[in-house]
Design a protein around this motif. Structure first.
Motif, PDB file in Angstrom:
ATOM      1  N   CYS A  95      -1.847   1.331   8.003  1.00 18.04           N
ATOM      2  CA  CYS A  95      -2.109   1.545   6.566  1.00 18.04           C
ATOM      3  C   CYS A  95      -3.246   2.543   6.323  1.00 18.04           C
ATOM      4  CB  CYS A  95      -2.431   0.209   5.893  1.00 18.04           C
ATOM      5  SG  CYS A  95      -2.894   0.357   4.163  1.00 18.04           S
ATOM      6  N   ILE A 108       3.402  -3.871   6.411  1.00 17.55           N
ATOM      7  CA  ILE A 108       3.341  -5.196   5.777  1.00 17.55           C
ATOM      8  C   ILE A 108       4.272  -6.176   6.495  1.00 17.55           C
ATOM      9  CG2 ILE A 108       3.554  -6.469   3.587  1.00 17.55           C
ATOM     10  CD1 ILE A 108       3.176  -3.822   2.131  1.00 17.55           C
ATOM     11  N   THR A 115      -2.553   6.189   6.441  1.00 17.38           N
ATOM     12  CA  THR A 115      -1.572   6.541   5.399  1.00 17.38           C
ATOM     13  C   THR A 115      -2.273   6.676   4.048  1.00 17.38           C
ATOM     14  OG1 THR A 115      -0.025   5.196   6.666  1.00 17.38           O
ATOM     15  CG2 THR A 115       0.708   5.942   4.507  1.00 17.38           C
ATOM     16  N   VAL A 116      -3.128   5.706   3.744  1.00 22.31           N
ATOM     17  CA  VAL A 116      -3.888   5.758   2.491  1.00 22.31           C
ATOM     18  C   VAL A 116      -4.698   7.061   2.431  1.00 22.31           C
ATOM     19  CG1 VAL A 116      -5.864   4.686   1.299  1.00 22.31           C
ATOM     20  CG2 VAL A 116      -3.991   3.258   2.112  1.00 22.31           C
ATOM     21  N   CYS A 157      -1.670   6.360  -1.046  1.00 25.19           N
ATOM     22  CA  CYS A 157      -0.400   5.639  -0.819  1.00 25.19           C
ATOM     23  C   CYS A 157      -0.122   4.598  -1.916  1.00 25.19           C
ATOM     24  CB  CYS A 157      -0.331   5.005   0.570  1.00 25.19           C
ATOM     25  SG  CYS A 157       1.326   4.312   0.875  1.00 25.19           S
ATOM     26  N   ALA A 158      -0.449   3.329  -1.672  1.00 23.66           N
ATOM     27  CA  ALA A 158      -0.227   2.272  -2.673  1.00 23.66           C
ATOM     28  C   ALA A 158       1.232   2.123  -3.103  1.00 23.66           C
ATOM     29  CB  ALA A 158      -1.141   2.469  -3.892  1.00 23.66           C
ATOM     30  N   VAL A 159       2.168   2.531  -2.244  1.00 22.91           N
ATOM     31  CA  VAL A 159       3.594   2.281  -2.526  1.00 22.91           C
ATOM     32  C   VAL A 159       3.795   0.784  -2.763  1.00 22.91           C
ATOM     33  CG1 VAL A 159       5.870   2.211  -1.403  1.00 22.91           C
ATOM     34  CG2 VAL A 159       4.526   4.315  -1.362  1.00 22.91           C
ATOM     35  N   CYS A 160       3.037  -0.029  -1.998  1.00 20.85           N
ATOM     36  CA  CYS A 160       3.182  -1.486  -2.122  1.00 20.85           C
ATOM     37  C   CYS A 160       2.788  -2.007  -3.508  1.00 20.85           C
ATOM     38  CB  CYS A 160       2.380  -2.191  -1.030  1.00 20.85           C
ATOM     39  SG  CYS A 160       0.683  -1.605  -0.887  1.00 20.85           S
ATOM     40  N   CYS A 211       7.190  -0.066   2.242  1.00 17.67           N
ATOM     41  CA  CYS A 211       5.978   0.507   2.855  1.00 17.67           C
ATOM     42  C   CYS A 211       6.435   1.601   3.819  1.00 17.67           C
ATOM     43  CB  CYS A 211       5.180  -0.563   3.596  1.00 17.67           C
ATOM     44  SG  CYS A 211       3.868   0.163   4.615  1.00 17.67           S
ATOM     45  N   PRO A 212       5.970   2.828   3.620  1.00 19.26           N
ATOM     46  CA  PRO A 212       6.502   3.932   4.428  1.00 19.26           C
ATOM     47  C   PRO A 212       6.231   3.798   5.923  1.00 19.26           C
ATOM     48  CG  PRO A 212       4.754   4.691   2.927  1.00 19.26           C
ATOM     49  CD  PRO A 212       5.011   3.267   2.603  1.00 19.26           C
ATOM     50  N   VAL A 213       5.237   2.983   6.292  1.00 12.05           N
ATOM     51  CA  VAL A 213       4.869   2.904   7.711  1.00 12.05           C
ATOM     52  C   VAL A 213       5.029   1.500   8.288  1.00 12.05           C
ATOM     53  CG1 VAL A 213       3.308   4.878   7.605  1.00 12.05           C
ATOM     54  CG2 VAL A 213       2.410   2.597   7.098  1.00 12.05           C
TER      55      VAL A 213
HETATM   56  S1  SF4 Z   1      -0.959   1.265   1.001  1.00 13.66           S
HETATM   57 FE1  SF4 Z   1       0.646  -0.287   1.057  1.00 13.66          FE
HETATM   58  S2  SF4 Z   1       2.556   0.856   1.220  1.00 13.66           S
HETATM   59 FE2  SF4 Z   1       0.913   2.278   1.765  1.00 13.66          FE
HETATM   60  S3  SF4 Z   1       0.722   2.111   3.977  1.00 13.66           S
HETATM   61 FE3  SF4 Z   1      -0.717   0.649   3.136  1.00 13.66          FE
HETATM   62  S4  SF4 Z   1       0.426  -1.279   3.050  1.00 13.66           S
HETATM   63 FE4  SF4 Z   1       1.940   0.370   3.301  1.00 13.66          FE
END
Ligand code: SF4
Ligand code: B12
Ligand code: SF4
Length: 341
Positions: A253, A233, A256-257, A263-266, A228-230
């Protein structure tokens, strides 16, 4: 404890509680949102139509619950859902003010798989588009399913994301388990799955939660936590509102989204999303390792805000952007994470 929390502090729709943040997000991400407006409006209209219309059809009283359940689940699969399950209605997870939208004591939970290929490219405009597409498609299809149930002679309403929390019902219906990334992981698609709910008074058979072994994998994996870039989690579950769950840091989050193409890196870096649960379990049994863990193929991502690639172990620095704006407190964005759980 769970009921007590719901009684003293009823669940409130995130959209309503954080209306200002949602307005800011729409302004910030207008390029991504604008092409989606027709789909969004269509989904909203479809939901409202099901909530206005009562069943005008004669009840097929000859239908045995088992047969009726099969008929409705087959209809859901024929509409394009990847999985469907039934949970009992639980007022704890319906938002304050949405009680009138509930059509009965059963919640039919529908899972629509997001397209595989764009999901692996996140975060990117293509991934974001696929996310929006499947979110609104799931709601529109759920409205069609509600109409089908009405045609069987029962009350049925589709729901928008404002009405209720989807994940607790999906877990209760045995469709998957809550991953450490805070999302429902299904055995076939992980969190590459969008959820939609309908409520009904049709006497369909209720499904039960299933332990797929996902929590055990999460405890050993933690790819989403690290990637997670920030750092939104947490690395373990904790108790909130009387229930052990994953509580992500919304204040980190949300911006960032909104600013990084959804985002959704997770979701992207999750091995269960990428490979499916069976190969992950098999690899773990064979070698004690988590499939794909530590590889750039699974965990690397291109960061849309600076165009750079971040391999495992590396993350973008997100404090101020090139114009000196504070990434977590951009102008017009306010969110009190303690309000509206
Ligand atoms: S979408 Fe997922 S990876 Fe992106 S900031 Fe939120 S928790 Fe972190
Ligand atoms: C508001 C919202 C957000 C907000 C706040 C999220 C948050 N957790 O605080 C923001 C914008 C930050 C967000 C981000 C994302 N979201 Co969102 N979000 C929602 C929405 C509309 C409401 C959820 C909410 O009110 N959360 C606030 C409180 C309740 O969160 P919480 O206390 O931390 O509880 C979370 C979990 O612990 C779980 N939960 C809560 N109580 C209980 C009880 C039990 C028993 C269990 C098992 C679970 C559980 O549900 C909550 C999920 O957010 C839902 C749709 C819906 N109506 O359910 C989608 C939803 C959860 N989001 C989704 C997704 C995919 C995302 C993103 C990847 C963004 C994207 N590009 O799509 C990120 C991922 C963030 C993450 N790691 O969870 C999907 C998840 C799909 C799935 N397979 O689970 C949903 C279901 C939308 C959908 N229709 O598919 N989201
Ligand atoms: S990335 Fe790993 S820890 Fe996170 S949800 Fe997926 S399996 Fe669980």
């Amino acid at each position: 404890l769970e009921r007590q929390a719901a009684a003293t502090d009823p669940l409130r729709s995130h959209e309503l509680v954080h209306a200002e943040a949602v307005e800011w997000e729409l302004r910030e991400a207008w390029r991504a949102v604008l092409p989606m407006v027709p789909l969004m409006a269509k989904a909203e209209r479809a939901v409202r139509k099901t909530q206005r219309s009562a069943s005008v059809f004669r009840r097929r009283s000859a239908d045995h619950p088992e047969q009726l359940t099969r008929t409705i689940k087959d209809a859901a699969l024929a509409l394009g859902f990847g999985a469907v399950g039934v949970a009992p209605h639980d007022p704890n997870y319906f938002c304050e003010g949405s009680e009138d939208t509930v059509a009965g004591d059963r919640v039919v939970v529908c899972v629509l798989e997001q397209r595989y290929e764009p999901t692996q490219m996140g975060p990117s405009p293509r991934t974001n588009r696929a996310t929006f597409d499947s979110t609104f498609e799931a709601v529109t299809l759920a409205s069609k399913l509600a109409r089908f149930v009405q045609e069987q002679g029962y009350a049925a309403h589709a729901h928008s994301s404002r009405d209720a929390l989807a994940i607790p019902f999906a877990v209760q219906a045995g469709l998957g388990q809550l991953g450490l990334n805070g999302q429902l992981l299904t055995p076939t698609a992980g969190s590459r799955s969008r959820l939609a709910l309908i409520t009904t008074d049709a006497p369909v058979d209720i499904d039960h939660p299933i332990d797929y072994g996902i929590e055990g994998i999460c405890d050993r994996c933690k790819a989403c936590v690290e990637r997670c870039p920030v750092g939104a989690i947490p690395s373990s579950r904790s108790v909130h509102r009387g229930i052990t769950k994953v509580k992500i840091n919304t204040e980190r989050c949300y911006p960032t989204v909104a600013q990084a193409d959804g985002c959704a890196v997770c979701t992207t870096v999750c091995p269960i999303q990428r490979f499916g649960l069976t190969p992950v379990l098999e690899e773990f049994e064979r070698s004690g390792r988590i499939l794909g863990r530590g590889t750039d193929d699974l965990e690397g991502y291109d960061w849309p805000l600076d165009g750079r690639h971040y391999a495992p172990g590396k993350k973008p620095r997100l404090t101020r952007d090139a114009l000196g704006r504070d990434f977590f407190h951009p102008k017009g964005f306010t969110l009190d994470a303690k309000v509206g759980k």
